[in-house]
Design a protein around this motif. Structure first.
Motif, mmCIF file in Angstrom:
data_model
loop_
_atom_site.group_PDB
_atom_site.id
_atom_site.type_symbol
_atom_site.label_atom_id
_atom_site.label_comp_id
_atom_site.label_asym_id
_atom_site.label_seq_id
_atom_site.Cartn_x
_atom_site.Cartn_y
_atom_site.Cartn_z
ATOM 1 N N ILE A 50 18.601 -22.932 22.076
ATOM 2 C CA ILE A 50 18.959 -24.078 22.721
ATOM 3 C C ILE A 50 19.618 -23.029 24.208
ATOM 4 O O ILE A 50 21.069 -22.758 23.951
ATOM 5 C CB ILE A 50 20.570 -24.537 22.316
ATOM 6 N N PHE A 55 22.303 -30.500 25.030
ATOM 7 C CA PHE A 55 20.369 -30.136 25.507
ATOM 8 C C PHE A 55 20.476 -31.177 24.463
ATOM 9 O O PHE A 55 21.197 -31.911 23.591
ATOM 10 C CB PHE A 55 19.880 -29.057 24.521
ATOM 11 N N HIS A 57 16.670 -32.697 21.275
ATOM 12 C CA HIS A 57 16.011 -32.011 20.042
ATOM 13 C C HIS A 57 15.235 -33.360 19.460
ATOM 14 O O HIS A 57 15.901 -33.783 19.514
ATOM 15 C CB HIS A 57 16.342 -31.158 19.285
ATOM 16 N N LEU A 129 24.198 -31.309 21.183
ATOM 17 C CA LEU A 129 22.997 -31.077 20.808
ATOM 18 C C LEU A 129 22.587 -32.741 20.557
ATOM 19 O O LEU A 129 22.804 -32.918 19.049
ATOM 20 C CB LEU A 129 22.978 -30.330 19.488
ATOM 21 N N SER A 182 20.356 -32.881 28.961
ATOM 22 C CA SER A 182 20.625 -31.499 29.854
ATOM 23 C C SER A 182 22.290 -31.555 30.769
ATOM 24 O O SER A 182 22.504 -32.675 30.680
ATOM 25 C CB SER A 182 19.158 -30.774 29.950
ATOM 26 N N LYS A 206 11.550 -32.039 25.316
ATOM 27 C CA LYS A 206 12.917 -30.671 25.649
ATOM 28 C C LYS A 206 11.866 -30.128 27.325
ATOM 29 O O LYS A 206 13.418 -29.192 27.104
ATOM 30 C CB LYS A 206 13.303 -29.797 25.143
#
Length: 332
Positions: A50, A55, A57, A129, A182, A206
């Motif tokens: 990561i 971020f 996923h 995340l 992000s 991503k």
């Protein structure tokens, strides 16, 4: 190449570098406050590190995600439901995942949505995340996904894996469209422009978000203070792509393409005068193109190989850069 040739190349490089530096200096009108917001510790999800404090996923319902940390790292992992509020975002009140030999697993729910995973390290450091549980493509009926027009994906170009139709789509609602994928890019920036109500659906990989973050960092590294890139066009459904007459296998269908421009000073809806020549035209897109090309040479990664194109303005938009990750090099 002889010594004279090496010397000539060196002089040319110095000349180009000096020219760019002069242009960049002329364009920079304020001090950059850009923060890369890199991840404060190593944490992998499904074998991928990561890269940032914040971020994204995505995976299909029911899949098992595997997390991995360094042996000596003291990290706690929490999963929160998709109804968390910004007010409570600093609280870790959800399910705590357990480490076993520095690995932890989490089985995704069976329904499409978004979940927040928080990894807390020492000294208050953390990684957030956002995990999107995808709406399976198998649920498309007569070209629509829960009423949202998708259309039909074309047969994969030359049988390439990168041109296979996506297996699932991110569900977008009024409540989650503002989510950050992000540090500097939000979910809503990649929505298809076709008119519809909610829920909407899209595909965004991503790797594309990571590439755009790196391009933005490169822009700041050249001396231009910018905390954002405008995504003029991100995902396109096959249905919308057909309406606007775009290429049958446009990378915009696959979630790894974006048309972007820099619009910071002034914020006026078109590309900035990046090369400081007093004009806003294709040369500014070409400057962004060159920086993206330089960046590509630094980021040696199979999944980062793709297309670059600089476009001039027309009656509908200003100049822009197209960037995609098609898996092979293409330039125009």
């Amino acid at each position: 190449m002889n010594k004279f040739s090496y010397g000539l190349v060196a002089i040319l490089l110095l000349t180009v570098t000096s020219s760019l530096s002069a242009q960049t200096k002329a364009s920079a009108n304020k001090k950059s406050t850009f923060d890369k917001s890199l991840a404060p510790f190593m944490l992998k999800v499904d074998q991928h590190s990561i890269p940032y404090k914040r971020f994204m996923h995505s995976a299909l319902p029911g899949q098992v995600l595997e997390f991995e940390k360094l042996a000596q790292a003291q990290i706690e992992l929490y999963v929160e439901s998709n109804d968390y509020s910004e007010k409570g975002k600093d609280e870790t009140t959800g399910e705590k995942l357990q480490w076993n030999n520095n690995k932890a697993q989490w089985q995704l729910p069976n329904n499409a949505g978004n979940y927040r995973l928080v990894a807390r390290g020492q000294k208050g450091q953390s990684i957030e995340l956002t995990v999107f549980v995808l709406e399976p493509a198998a649920n498309i009926r007569k070209g629509k996904l829960n009423g949202y027009a998708i259309g039909a994906y074309p047969k994969a170009l030359r049988g390439l894996a990168s041109y296979q139709a996506p297996q699932g789509f991110i569900k977008v609602t009024p409540e989650n469209k503002e989510l950050y994928l992000s540090p500097h890019f939000q979910l809503k920036q990649f929505l298809c422009k076709q008119k519809s109500g909610y829920p909407k659906y899209l595909v965004v990989k991503k790797e594309l978000v990571w590439a755009l973050e790196n391009l933005l960092a490169e822009v700041n590294g050249k001396g231009l203070a910018a905390n954002r890139l405008v995504v003029m066009s991100g995902y396109r459904t096959p249905s919308y792509n057909k309406v606007i007459g775009s290429a049958k296998h446009s990378r915009h269908l696959y979630g790894d393409a974006a048309d972007v421009y820099l619009d910071v000073s002034p914020v006026d809806g078109v590309m900035d005068d990046i090369n400081a020549d007093g004009k806003v035209n294709k040369k500014d897109a070409q400057q962004l193109y060159r920086w993206a090309e330089e960046l590509g040479e630094k980021l040696i990664h199979d999944k980062m190989v793709g297309g670059l194109g600089a476009y001039k303005a027309n009656a509908y938009h200003g100049p822009f850069l197209h960037l995609d990750l098609r898996g092979y090099k293409a330039r125009w």
